[in-house]
Scaffold this motif. Structure first.
Motif, PDB file in Angstrom:
ATOM      1  N   GLY A   1       0.830  -1.189   0.000  1.00  0.00           N
ATOM      2  CA  GLY A   1       0.000   0.000   0.000  1.00  0.00           C
ATOM      3  C   GLY A   1       0.864   1.238   0.000  1.00  0.00           C
ATOM      4  N   ALA A   2       0.666   2.134   0.947  1.00  0.00           N
ATOM      5  CA  ALA A   2       1.454   3.349   1.051  1.00  0.00           C
ATOM      6  C   ALA A   2       2.608   3.115   2.025  1.00  0.00           C
ATOM      7  CB  ALA A   2       0.577   4.499   1.529  1.00  0.00           C
ATOM      8  N   LEU A   3       3.817   3.399   1.573  1.00  0.00           N
ATOM      9  CA  LEU A   3       4.991   3.175   2.418  1.00  0.00           C
ATOM     10  C   LEU A   3       5.927   4.368   2.352  1.00  0.00           C
ATOM     11  CD1 LEU A   3       5.945  -0.491   1.348  1.00  0.00           C
ATOM     12  CD2 LEU A   3       4.863   0.164   3.490  1.00  0.00           C
ATOM     13  N   SER A   4       6.717   4.532   3.401  1.00  0.00           N
ATOM     14  CA  SER A   4       7.781   5.538   3.346  1.00  0.00           C
ATOM     15  C   SER A   4       8.994   4.909   2.663  1.00  0.00           C
ATOM     16  CB  SER A   4       8.167   5.992   4.756  1.00  0.00           C
ATOM     17  OG  SER A   4       8.861   4.953   5.426  1.00  0.00           O
ATOM     18  N   PRO A   5       9.903   5.708   2.160  1.00  0.00           N
ATOM     19  CA  PRO A   5      11.102   5.138   1.543  1.00  0.00           C
ATOM     20  C   PRO A   5      11.850   4.188   2.487  1.00  0.00           C
ATOM     21  CG  PRO A   5      10.931   7.446   0.980  1.00  0.00           C
ATOM     22  CD  PRO A   5       9.843   7.171   1.965  1.00  0.00           C
ATOM     23  N   ARG A   6      11.884   4.552   3.748  1.00  0.00           N
ATOM     24  CA  ARG A   6      12.582   3.701   4.702  1.00  0.00           C
ATOM     25  C   ARG A   6      11.902   2.335   4.829  1.00  0.00           C
ATOM     26  NH1 ARG A   6      16.088   5.235   7.911  1.00  0.00           N
ATOM     27  NH2 ARG A   6      17.092   3.492   8.953  1.00  0.00           N
ATOM     28  N   GLU A   7      10.585   2.374   4.923  1.00  0.00           N
ATOM     29  CA  GLU A   7       9.837   1.122   5.037  1.00  0.00           C
ATOM     30  C   GLU A   7      10.044   0.253   3.813  1.00  0.00           C
ATOM     31  OE1 GLU A   7       5.962   2.385   7.749  1.00  0.00           O
ATOM     32  OE2 GLU A   7       6.053   2.983   5.641  1.00  0.00           O
ATOM     33  N   LEU A   8      10.015   0.884   2.647  1.00  0.00           N
ATOM     34  CA  LEU A   8      10.202   0.117   1.417  1.00  0.00           C
ATOM     35  C   LEU A   8      11.614  -0.439   1.344  1.00  0.00           C
ATOM     36  CD1 LEU A   8       8.933  -0.927  -1.141  1.00  0.00           C
ATOM     37  CD2 LEU A   8       9.502   1.220  -2.286  1.00  0.00           C
ATOM     38  N   ALA A   9      12.600   0.356   1.778  1.00  0.00           N
ATOM     39  CA  ALA A   9      13.982  -0.127   1.781  1.00  0.00           C
ATOM     40  C   ALA A   9      14.118  -1.348   2.682  1.00  0.00           C
ATOM     41  CB  ALA A   9      14.928   0.983   2.236  1.00  0.00           C
ATOM     42  N   GLU A  10      13.474  -1.291   3.846  1.00  0.00           N
ATOM     43  CA  GLU A  10      13.532  -2.424   4.775  1.00  0.00           C
ATOM     44  C   GLU A  10      12.873  -3.652   4.184  1.00  0.00           C
ATOM     45  OE1 GLU A  10      13.651   0.103   8.977  1.00  0.00           O
ATOM     46  OE2 GLU A  10      11.854  -1.029   8.415  1.00  0.00           O
ATOM     47  N   THR A  11      11.728  -3.437   3.547  1.00  0.00           N
ATOM     48  CA  THR A  11      11.030  -4.545   2.918  1.00  0.00           C
ATOM     49  C   THR A  11      11.910  -5.220   1.867  1.00  0.00           C
ATOM     50  OG1 THR A  11       8.912  -3.450   3.253  1.00  0.00           O
ATOM     51  CG2 THR A  11       8.983  -5.180   1.594  1.00  0.00           C
ATOM     52  N   GLU A  12      12.647  -4.399   1.151  1.00  0.00           N
ATOM     53  CA  GLU A  12      13.452  -4.928   0.047  1.00  0.00           C
ATOM     54  C   GLU A  12      14.872  -5.320   0.448  1.00  0.00           C
ATOM     55  OE1 GLU A  12      12.702  -5.215  -3.700  1.00  0.00           O
ATOM     56  OE2 GLU A  12      11.021  -5.724  -2.388  1.00  0.00           O
ATOM     57  N   ARG A  13      15.227  -5.100   1.703  1.00  0.00           N
ATOM     58  CA  ARG A  13      16.568  -5.442   2.204  1.00  0.00           C
ATOM     59  C   ARG A  13      17.671  -4.627   1.556  1.00  0.00           C
ATOM     60  NH1 ARG A  13      13.562  -7.272   5.687  1.00  0.00           N
ATOM     61  NH2 ARG A  13      12.164  -8.810   4.846  1.00  0.00           N
ATOM     62  N   VAL A  14      17.398  -3.365   1.316  1.00  0.00           N
ATOM     63  CA  VAL A  14      18.463  -2.465   0.856  1.00  0.00           C
ATOM     64  C   VAL A  14      18.513  -1.265   1.795  1.00  0.00           C
ATOM     65  CG1 VAL A  14      18.285  -3.169  -1.557  1.00  0.00           C
ATOM     66  CG2 VAL A  14      16.945  -1.208  -0.722  1.00  0.00           C
ATOM     67  N   ARG A  15      19.607  -0.494   1.687  1.00  0.00           N
ATOM     68  CA  ARG A  15      19.741   0.688   2.522  1.00  0.00           C
ATOM     69  C   ARG A  15      18.929   1.836   1.907  1.00  0.00           C
ATOM     70  NH1 ARG A  15      20.655  -1.095   6.861  1.00  0.00           N
ATOM     71  NH2 ARG A  15      21.596   0.802   7.634  1.00  0.00           N
ATOM     72  N   PRO A  16      18.534   2.799   2.731  1.00  0.00           N
ATOM     73  CA  PRO A  16      17.699   3.893   2.226  1.00  0.00           C
ATOM     74  C   PRO A  16      18.243   4.631   1.001  1.00  0.00           C
ATOM     75  CG  PRO A  16      17.660   3.905   4.611  1.00  0.00           C
ATOM     76  CD  PRO A  16      18.640   2.846   4.210  1.00  0.00           C
ATOM     77  N   PRO A  17      19.548   4.987   0.963  1.00  0.00           N
ATOM     78  CA  PRO A  17      20.002   5.694  -0.239  1.00  0.00           C
ATOM     79  C   PRO A  17      19.794   4.871  -1.516  1.00  0.00           C
ATOM     80  CG  PRO A  17      21.609   5.899   1.513  1.00  0.00           C
ATOM     81  CD  PRO A  17      20.625   4.878   1.956  1.00  0.00           C
ATOM     82  N   THR A  18      19.932   3.557  -1.385  1.00  0.00           N
ATOM     83  CA  THR A  18      19.698   2.703  -2.544  1.00  0.00           C
ATOM     84  C   THR A  18      18.256   2.821  -2.998  1.00  0.00           C
ATOM     85  OG1 THR A  18      21.343   1.145  -1.695  1.00  0.00           O
ATOM     86  CG2 THR A  18      19.849   0.341  -3.414  1.00  0.00           C
ATOM     87  N   MET A  19      17.361   2.797  -2.028  1.00  0.00           N
ATOM     88  CA  MET A  19      15.941   2.876  -2.371  1.00  0.00           C
ATOM     89  C   MET A  19      15.586   4.245  -2.959  1.00  0.00           C
ATOM     90  SD  MET A  19      13.204   1.394  -2.838  1.00  0.00           S
ATOM     91  CE  MET A  19      13.599  -0.225  -2.203  1.00  0.00           C
ATOM     92  N   THR A  20      16.282   5.287  -2.460  1.00  0.00           N
ATOM     93  CA  THR A  20      16.046   6.622  -3.010  1.00  0.00           C
ATOM     94  C   THR A  20      16.271   6.633  -4.514  1.00  0.00           C
ATOM     95  OG1 THR A  20      16.632   7.736  -0.939  1.00  0.00           O
ATOM     96  CG2 THR A  20      16.859   9.012  -2.981  1.00  0.00           C
ATOM     97  N   ARG A  21      17.324   5.952  -4.918  1.00  0.00           N
ATOM     98  CA  ARG A  21      17.637   5.902  -6.349  1.00  0.00           C
ATOM     99  C   ARG A  21      16.625   5.098  -7.138  1.00  0.00           C
ATOM    100  NH1 ARG A  21      24.217   5.399  -6.181  1.00  0.00           N
ATOM    101  NH2 ARG A  21      24.607   7.625  -6.071  1.00  0.00           N
TER     102      ARG A  21
END
Lengths: 142, 142
Positions: free
Chosen positions: A48-68
Motif C-alpha cells: 500500500g502506502a509506504l515511506s522510503p525507509r519502510e520500502l527499503a527495509e522490505t526490500e533489504r536495501v539501505r535507504p540511499p539505494t531505495m532513493t535511487r
DNA sequence: TTGGTAATGAGCTAAGCTAACTACCGTGAC
DNA sequence: GTCACGGTAGTTAGCTTAGCTCATTACCAA
C-alpha cells in the motif's frame, strides 16, 4: 535423497541462489524496468502506502539505494511521492495507476521467464518451491 | 498450505531470491573475498581444472566477467593459470593450496551466516531447502 | 585461406554500500 | 511557551561490486 549437513546445504543453496539471481537479471519482464525496480514496485503495491525507509527495509536495501530506485520509478510515472500528513521529514510512496498496471502485467505474464520454468515442473516440485520460498523469505528477513 | 499458481509462485520465489541474494552480499565469509569471487573459487575447486569459459558457464556469467573475477583470485594467490597443453588459445585454471584452504574454510565455517540460519531450521525445512536447491539449480541452468 | 573459438580489454549500466548533510520531530528543562 | 538536544527521515556524493556488449588479438581445424 541423501541428507547433507547444514554447512553443505548452505553451499548448495548459496550457489543456486547466486546463479539463479544472475539468470533472472537477464530477463526484462517489463521493457526497461530492471529486476530491482520491479521488485520495489511490487512490494510497494502489496504494502500500500509506504515511506522510503519502510520500502527499503522490505526490500533489504539501505535507504540511499531505495532513493535511487524510487527516483527511477517516479520518472517513469509508476510511483507517486506525497508529503507525510503530520511528519515533515517523511514522504509517502504510492503506486500510480500505471504502476499498478505494470505490477499486474508482470505478475500475470504467462510468458514470464520464471513462470515458464516453473510451469515445466511437476506438482511436487512446485510445492517444494512454494514451501522453500516461505523459508527463504524468512531467512532473508533475519 | 494453500497452493498458488505458477505465476504467483514465480512472484514469491523471485522476491525471496532477490532479497536473500542481497542479504548474502552483506556477509564476507572470507575476509576480502566477495560473494562472486568465492562462488567462482568454489566451482573451480569442485570442477577441478577448468578453462575460463567453462567456469563462466558454470557460474552463469559471460567470459569477460569471469576474466575479471579470475584476475582478482589470481592476484590473491588463490588460483593458478597455466597454458593449455595442446590449445594455444586456452588456459587452464586450478585452485592453489591457498585457494583450496579458502574453500574448505568457507564451506566448513560453522559461523557462516547462511549455515547458521539453516541450523535454526527444523529437519523438514532443511530437507525442503535441499530439494529446492536442486530444482533451483536446474532452473538456473536452463 | 577461411571460418570459428578462446581470452581479454574497454566502456558502459545496474546494484549496492557508507559517509555526510539538511530538515524535521519529540522530549525535557527552564 | 520556548529552546536545546538527541534522534529520525531522506537525499547527495563517492565508492565498490556485479555484470553486459563490443572489439580485438591469438589460435585452431578444415
Amino acid at each position: 535423497m541423501k541428507r547433507v549437513s547444514a554447512t553443505e546445504l548452505a553451499a548448495l543453496l548459496q550457489g543456486a541462489i547466486i546463479r539463479l539471481n544472475r539468470r533472472m537479471r537477464h530477463t526484462r519482464p517489463l521493457g526497461e524496468l530492471t529486476l530491482s525496480q520491479l521488485s520495489a514496485l511490487t512490494s510497494l503495491e502489496l504494502g500500500g502506502a509506504l515511506s522510503p525507509r519502510e520500502l527499503a527495509e522490505t526490500e533489504r536495501v539501505r535507504p540511499p539505494t531505495m532513493t535511487r530506485i524510487i527516483a527511477k520509478l517516479e520518472n517513469r510515472g509508476l510511483v507517486r511521492r506525497t508529503p507525510h500528513p503530520t511528519d515533515g521529514r517523511q514522504i509517502i510512496l504510492t503506486t500510480t495507476e500505471a504502476g499498478r498496471a505494470a505490477v499486474r502485467e508482470a505478475t500475470q505474464a504467462k510468458q514470464a521467464w520464471l513462470a515458464e520454468r516453473l510451469n515445466e515442473l511437476n506438482e511436487e516440485e512446485q510445492e517444494t518451491l512454494q514451501r522453500a520460498a516461505t523459508i527463504l523469505e524468512k531467512i532473508a528477513s533475519s
